[in-house]
Design a protein around this motif. Structure first.
Motif, PDB file in Angstrom:
ATOM      1  N   THR A  62      -8.776 107.822 -45.838  1.00  0.00           N
ATOM      2  CA  THR A  62      -9.310 108.166 -46.933  1.00  0.00           C
ATOM      3  C   THR A  62      -9.282 109.680 -46.830  1.00  0.00           C
ATOM      4  O   THR A  62      -8.910 110.373 -48.125  1.00  0.00           O
ATOM      5  N   ARG A  63      -9.655 110.527 -46.118  1.00  0.00           N
ATOM      6  CA  ARG A  63      -9.401 111.908 -45.932  1.00  0.00           C
ATOM      7  C   ARG A  63      -8.084 112.272 -46.415  1.00  0.00           C
ATOM      8  O   ARG A  63      -7.785 113.573 -47.116  1.00  0.00           O
ATOM      9  N   ARG A  64      -7.112 111.820 -45.756  1.00  0.00           N
ATOM     10  CA  ARG A  64      -5.741 112.087 -46.060  1.00  0.00           C
ATOM     11  C   ARG A  64      -5.318 111.898 -47.377  1.00  0.00           C
ATOM     12  O   ARG A  64      -4.724 112.619 -47.909  1.00  0.00           O
ATOM     13  N   LYS A  65      -5.804 110.643 -47.805  1.00  0.00           N
ATOM     14  CA  LYS A  65      -5.316 110.419 -49.170  1.00  0.00           C
ATOM     15  C   LYS A  65      -5.863 111.478 -50.000  1.00  0.00           C
ATOM     16  O   LYS A  65      -5.310 111.865 -51.196  1.00  0.00           O
ATOM     17  N   VAL A  66      -7.160 111.934 -49.929  1.00  0.00           N
ATOM     18  CA  VAL A  66      -8.004 112.881 -50.775  1.00  0.00           C
ATOM     19  C   VAL A  66      -7.204 114.325 -50.707  1.00  0.00           C
ATOM     20  O   VAL A  66      -6.853 114.964 -51.758  1.00  0.00           O
ATOM     21  N   ALA A  67      -6.670 114.462 -49.422  1.00  0.00           N
ATOM     22  CA  ALA A  67      -6.118 115.705 -49.133  1.00  0.00           C
ATOM     23  C   ALA A  67      -4.755 115.588 -49.937  1.00  0.00           C
ATOM     24  O   ALA A  67      -4.078 116.715 -50.362  1.00  0.00           O
ATOM     25  N   HIS A  68      -4.105 114.410 -49.996  1.00  0.00           N
ATOM     26  CA  HIS A  68      -2.604 114.502 -50.589  1.00  0.00           C
ATOM     27  C   HIS A  68      -2.894 114.603 -52.237  1.00  0.00           C
ATOM     28  O   HIS A  68      -2.246 115.386 -52.886  1.00  0.00           O
ATOM     29  N   ASP A  69      -3.867 114.104 -52.490  1.00  0.00           N
ATOM     30  CA  ASP A  69      -4.135 114.197 -54.241  1.00  0.00           C
ATOM     31  C   ASP A  69      -4.664 115.633 -54.583  1.00  0.00           C
ATOM     32  O   ASP A  69      -4.341 116.099 -55.555  1.00  0.00           O
ATOM     33  N   VAL A  70      -5.458 116.275 -53.616  1.00  0.00           N
ATOM     34  CA  VAL A  70      -5.711 117.974 -53.842  1.00  0.00           C
ATOM     35  C   VAL A  70      -4.313 118.599 -53.892  1.00  0.00           C
ATOM     36  O   VAL A  70      -4.291 119.497 -54.956  1.00  0.00           O
ATOM     37  N   ARG A  71      -3.624 118.237 -52.860  1.00  0.00           N
ATOM     38  CA  ARG A  71      -2.269 119.052 -52.760  1.00  0.00           C
ATOM     39  C   ARG A  71      -1.444 118.897 -54.081  1.00  0.00           C
ATOM     40  O   ARG A  71      -0.875 120.018 -54.644  1.00  0.00           O
ATOM     41  N   ASP A  72      -1.318 117.464 -54.504  1.00  0.00           N
ATOM     42  CA  ASP A  72      -0.635 117.380 -55.495  1.00  0.00           C
ATOM     43  C   ASP A  72      -1.022 117.887 -56.923  1.00  0.00           C
ATOM     44  O   ASP A  72      -0.538 118.461 -57.764  1.00  0.00           O
TER      45      ASP A  72
END
Length: 397
Positions: A188-198
């Motif tokens: 979950t944390r990694r998915k959110v981090a990717h969404d923030v980066r995008d």
């Protein structure tokens, strides 16, 4: 008084759904986390809180009193505690944790970002300005700057924010209110981090600086399982494994037996020094990877490490507890032997010297006193590492 934990009623679920809609509209990059938390009612809590297993405790009275706008903002606040791993970071703080001070520090760091993003937080929330701190800081820096606080009697933001675990919190596998396990939390944390980066890359909305910084750090997470590596290389580091302790006669134990001195329980710690290659051949990707591994070593040793920047000369060692504190001074030639010698000259002598490099360097001809770990960002340098050292390849970011 302990709150009463129960499932949400249909009306409470509808009220929470409205608050979550506000939260997603305000911070769409957090949508995956907002829909991953497991909400339960906590009657009498007087606030919202989260635990380590991503349960969201909602006091129905507060939910109704605040309304969807304020409740949505508080929901974003609680989710930020979870994605920023405030519980795990509290475990890594030096010495006994001052939970009240950590709660103020984390609340200030989160609310600083949310106010900048325009979220309608309640007037009573903690901010850096209210604490006499500068804006744009990180949690550990705020914690270090604040004065010790009396032990808090209220729940704070829950064990998911780094507060002590409460007796009323269900277990991970509770059938009525199951939580997320460590693997689900990591994903979950990694998915959110990717969404923030995008979102940052595409310029969608206003991404708070602290949120962007967190996502960058999360996606540069260390590749090497340092806790296992250090435990395997240094016998005294075996206690790094969870729950492992040993006996020591350096301090008598509290148990009293006639004419017998009992040993005290001791949890040994490994001491590590890091040498970071800052020569001209190290690209930005190489340096970002090196800093990620610095963070992994800090977490593994449970405190601070000494870091030496080195190209053809070694800079003075710096005691750091966050990769952001590392000063990457250099840009010239490459000779990690000089940095390794400087690390071994430190007092106390480190158990392990970790060299973070692209591999384009000469190595000592004789075994070092400390165990040597070479972390290389380029595979071609693996063959140059001496046989008596441990070589690990970590591709550059």
């Amino acid at each position: 008084m302990n709150p009463t934990i129960r499932p949400l009623t249909d009306d409470e679920r509808r009220a929470l759904a409205a608050a979550r809609l506000v939260a997603v509209e305000s911070a769409p990059y957090l949508a995956h986390a907002l829909f991953s938390v497991r909400p339960v009612a906590a009657v009498g809590l007087d606030t919202f809180a989260v635990d380590r297993h991503w349960r969201l405790y909602v006091d129905p009275a507060s939910l109704i009193e605040w309304g969807p706008l304020a409740s949505g903002a508080v929901l974003v606040h609680e989710v930020c505690h979870l994605i920023r791993d405030h519980s795990g970071r509290a475990d890594s703080l030096p010495g006994p944790v001052d939970h009240s001070r950590w709660n103020y520090a984390t609340d200030a760091a989160i609310n600083d970002d949310l106010i900048a993003a325009g979220l309608p937080l309640p007037e009573w929330v903690v901010t850096p300005a209210a604490l006499g701190l500068d804006e744009g800081g990180v949690e550990e820096a705020y914690y270090a700057s604040l004065s010790p606080e009396p032990p808090q009697t209220e729940v704070g933001c829950g064990s998911g924010a780094g507060d002590p675990q409460q007796a009323w919190e269900p277990s991970l596998d509770d059938p009525q209110t199951p939580g997320l396990d460590d693997g689900q939390v990591t994903i979950t944390r990694r998915k959110v981090a990717h969404d923030v980066r995008d979102a940052v890359a595409q310029g969608r909305g206003t991404i708070p600086a602290g949120m962007a910084r967190w996502a960058s750090d999360e996606l540069r997470a260390p590749t090497v399982p340092w806790r296992k590596v250090l435990a395997g290389m240094v016998r005294r580091a075996a206690a790094l494994t969870a729950g492992r302790i040993t006996y020591s006669y350096t301090r008598p134990g509290r148990r009293r037996l006639p004419r017998i001195i009992t040993p005290a329980m001791r949890a040994p710690r490994v001491t590590a020094a890091l040498v970071v290659d800052t020569s001209g051949s190290m690209t930005e990707g190489d340096l970002n990877t090196a800093l990620a591994e610095v963070g992994g070593v800090i977490k593994a040793v449970g405190g601070t490490v000494r870091v030496i920047a080195c190209d053809a000369a070694a800079a003075s060692a710096r005691q750091v507890r966050n990769p952001r504190d590392v000063k990457l001074i250099g840009g010239g030639g490459t000779d990690m032997r000089i940095g390794i010698a400087a690390a071994e000259a430190l007092k106390p002598t480190p158990d392990v010297v970790v060299v973070l490099t692209d591999g384009d360097t000469p190595w000592p001809e004789a075994p070092t006193r400390a165990r040597l770990i070479a972390v290389l960002t380029r595979e071609h340098g693996m063959s140059r590492v001496p046989a008596w050292a441990r070589a690990i390849h970590v591709p550059a970011a």
